[in-house]
Design a protein around this motif. Structure first.
Motif, PDB file in Angstrom:
ATOM      1  N   UNK A   7       0.823  -1.202   0.000  1.00  0.00           N
ATOM      2  CA  UNK A   7       0.000   0.000   0.000  1.00  0.00           C
ATOM      3  C   UNK A   7       0.863   1.260   0.000  1.00  0.00           C
ATOM      4  N   UNK A   8       1.970   1.215   0.739  1.00  0.00           N
ATOM      5  CA  UNK A   8       2.884   2.352   0.778  1.00  0.00           C
ATOM      6  C   UNK A   8       3.423   2.664  -0.616  1.00  0.00           C
ATOM      7  N   UNK A   9       3.880   1.642  -1.319  1.00  0.00           N
ATOM      8  CA  UNK A   9       4.451   1.838  -2.653  1.00  0.00           C
ATOM      9  C   UNK A   9       3.402   2.373  -3.620  1.00  0.00           C
ATOM     10  N   UNK A  10       2.192   1.819  -3.555  1.00  0.00           N
ATOM     11  CA  UNK A  10       1.130   2.273  -4.451  1.00  0.00           C
ATOM     12  C   UNK A  10       0.775   3.739  -4.203  1.00  0.00           C
ATOM     13  N   UNK A  11       0.672   4.104  -2.942  1.00  0.00           N
ATOM     14  CA  UNK A  11       0.297   5.480  -2.609  1.00  0.00           C
ATOM     15  C   UNK A  11       1.438   6.469  -2.848  1.00  0.00           C
ATOM     16  N   UNK A  12       2.675   6.018  -2.625  1.00  0.00           N
ATOM     17  CA  UNK A  12       3.821   6.908  -2.756  1.00  0.00           C
ATOM     18  C   UNK A  12       3.925   7.501  -4.151  1.00  0.00           C
ATOM     19  N   UNK A  13       3.669   6.675  -5.156  1.00  0.00           N
ATOM     20  CA  UNK A  13       3.805   7.135  -6.538  1.00  0.00           C
ATOM     21  C   UNK A  13       2.777   8.204  -6.902  1.00  0.00           C
ATOM     22  N   UNK A  14       1.725   8.347  -6.091  1.00  0.00           N
ATOM     23  CA  UNK A  14       0.683   9.329  -6.383  1.00  0.00           C
ATOM     24  C   UNK A  14       0.936  10.665  -5.685  1.00  0.00           C
ATOM     25  N   UNK A  21       4.000  13.165   1.264  1.00  0.00           N
ATOM     26  CA  UNK A  21       4.854  12.001   1.473  1.00  0.00           C
ATOM     27  C   UNK A  21       5.105  11.782   2.965  1.00  0.00           C
ATOM     28  N   UNK A  22       5.306  12.862   3.698  1.00  0.00           N
ATOM     29  CA  UNK A  22       5.530  12.728   5.137  1.00  0.00           C
ATOM     30  C   UNK A  22       4.298  12.144   5.831  1.00  0.00           C
ATOM     31  N   UNK A 159      14.366   3.233   1.005  1.00  0.00           N
ATOM     32  CA  UNK A 159      14.878   3.406  -0.350  1.00  0.00           C
ATOM     33  C   UNK A 159      13.834   4.089  -1.242  1.00  0.00           C
ATOM     34  N   UNK A 160      12.602   3.578  -1.210  1.00  0.00           N
ATOM     35  CA  UNK A 160      11.533   4.166  -2.017  1.00  0.00           C
ATOM     36  C   UNK A 160      11.254   5.603  -1.590  1.00  0.00           C
ATOM     37  N   UNK A 161      11.235   5.838  -0.292  1.00  0.00           N
ATOM     38  CA  UNK A 161      10.988   7.180   0.236  1.00  0.00           C
ATOM     39  C   UNK A 161      12.007   8.169  -0.299  1.00  0.00           C
ATOM     40  N   UNK A 240      15.164   1.279 -12.752  1.00  0.00           N
ATOM     41  CA  UNK A 240      13.909   0.625 -12.412  1.00  0.00           C
ATOM     42  C   UNK A 240      12.982   1.692 -11.838  1.00  0.00           C
ATOM     43  N   UNK A 241      11.722   1.344 -11.694  1.00  0.00           N
ATOM     44  CA  UNK A 241      10.750   2.307 -11.185  1.00  0.00           C
ATOM     45  C   UNK A 241      10.035   1.747  -9.968  1.00  0.00           C
ATOM     46  N   UNK A 242       9.309   2.603  -9.282  1.00  0.00           N
ATOM     47  CA  UNK A 242       8.552   2.177  -8.115  1.00  0.00           C
ATOM     48  C   UNK A 242       7.231   1.549  -8.538  1.00  0.00           C
TER      49      UNK A 242
END
Length: 242
Positions: A7-14, A21-22, A159-161, A240-242
């Motif tokens: 869920x974090x990864x899906x939401x982060x990209x938006x 983000x915080x 890393x994603x953050x 690569x991408x998120x």
């Protein structure tokens, strides 16, 4: 895959700004049982204008820390500059390696409920260092067990953050990125999504040995020792991408 991480990864990209983000980071880490955290991105030899911070530490402690410029002597920051591996730490003032000023720093931090923690360092191609630190004041054994249980997810979250924050803030011109084959990129992409070598092998219909072979080649080309570090560099270089 861990549902919280997914869920974090899906939401982060938006999200395209640091405030959103915080808020996402706060919700995510709270779900893992880590409501007290600090993210810091800085250039080790840069100036204060190059620093980005997000934290749920008590504001009075943050003000005191900044006013006394504890960042210059903080052993957690010093260690983060010197390593790329996550590490646990404790505000143990009896540690003979600490200077008197560092002991005082930890003593004051303890007064604000920051007694032990787990820090994930990230080094990127812009010469910056970032740290995601989770802290607590309750039972250290319970905290360490929780950190170890979610170690892999927490490392990937850091890393994603950092990669997304780099995407939404101005960046310097990057150097030439390493050239990976399509198969190497694919294996690294699935690793970034939390998949094991066996999982990836099933997804792309090859043997586990083949996945390991391509992953090792990607690590060698990126100049790193671990898959997590390869994922970090892959994201930083937009391989690569998120």
């Amino acid at each position: 895959m861990d549902k919280i991480f997914e869920q974090f990864v899906q939401n982060l990209s938006m999200h395209d700004n640091a405030c959103e983000i915080e808020r996402l980071l706060r919700r995510t880490l709270d779900q893992y049982g880590f409501p007290c955290f600090a993210y810091l991105s800085f250039a080790p030899r840069g100036d204060d204008d190059d620093t980005l911070a997000m934290t749920t530490y008590p504001s009075s402690w943050v003000e005191q820390y900044c006013a006394k410029r504890y960042d210059r002597i903080d052993p957690v920051i010093s260690r983060s500059i010197a390593t790329t591996l996550p590490f646990a730490w404790s505000a143990d003032r009896s540690d003979p390696r600490l200077t008197n000023k560092q002991k005082r720093l930890f003593e004051e931090a303890s007064e604000f409920g920051i007694q032990h923690g787990f820090t994930i360092p990230i080094h990127d191609r812009q010469g910056k260092v970032a740290t995601l630190t989770l802290a607590d004041c309750d039972s250290r054994s319970a905290f360490d067990a929780r950190a170890e249980r979610y170690r892999h997810q927490l490392h990937l979250i850091a890393i994603y953050l950092h990669a997304q924050l780099r995407n939404v803030t101005p960046a310097a011109v990057s150097p030439t990125r390493p050239c990976l084959t399509q198969r190497e990129r694919s294996c690294l992409q699935w690793a970034a999504r939390g998949k094991s070598a066996l999982d990836t092998a099933k997804i792309i219909s090859v043997s586990r040995r083949t996945v390991v072979f391509h992953t090792e080649n990607a690590k060698r080309k990126l100049g790193v020792a671990t898959v997590q570090q390869a994922v970090a560099k892959g994201l930083m270089y937009d391989i690569i991408s998120m």
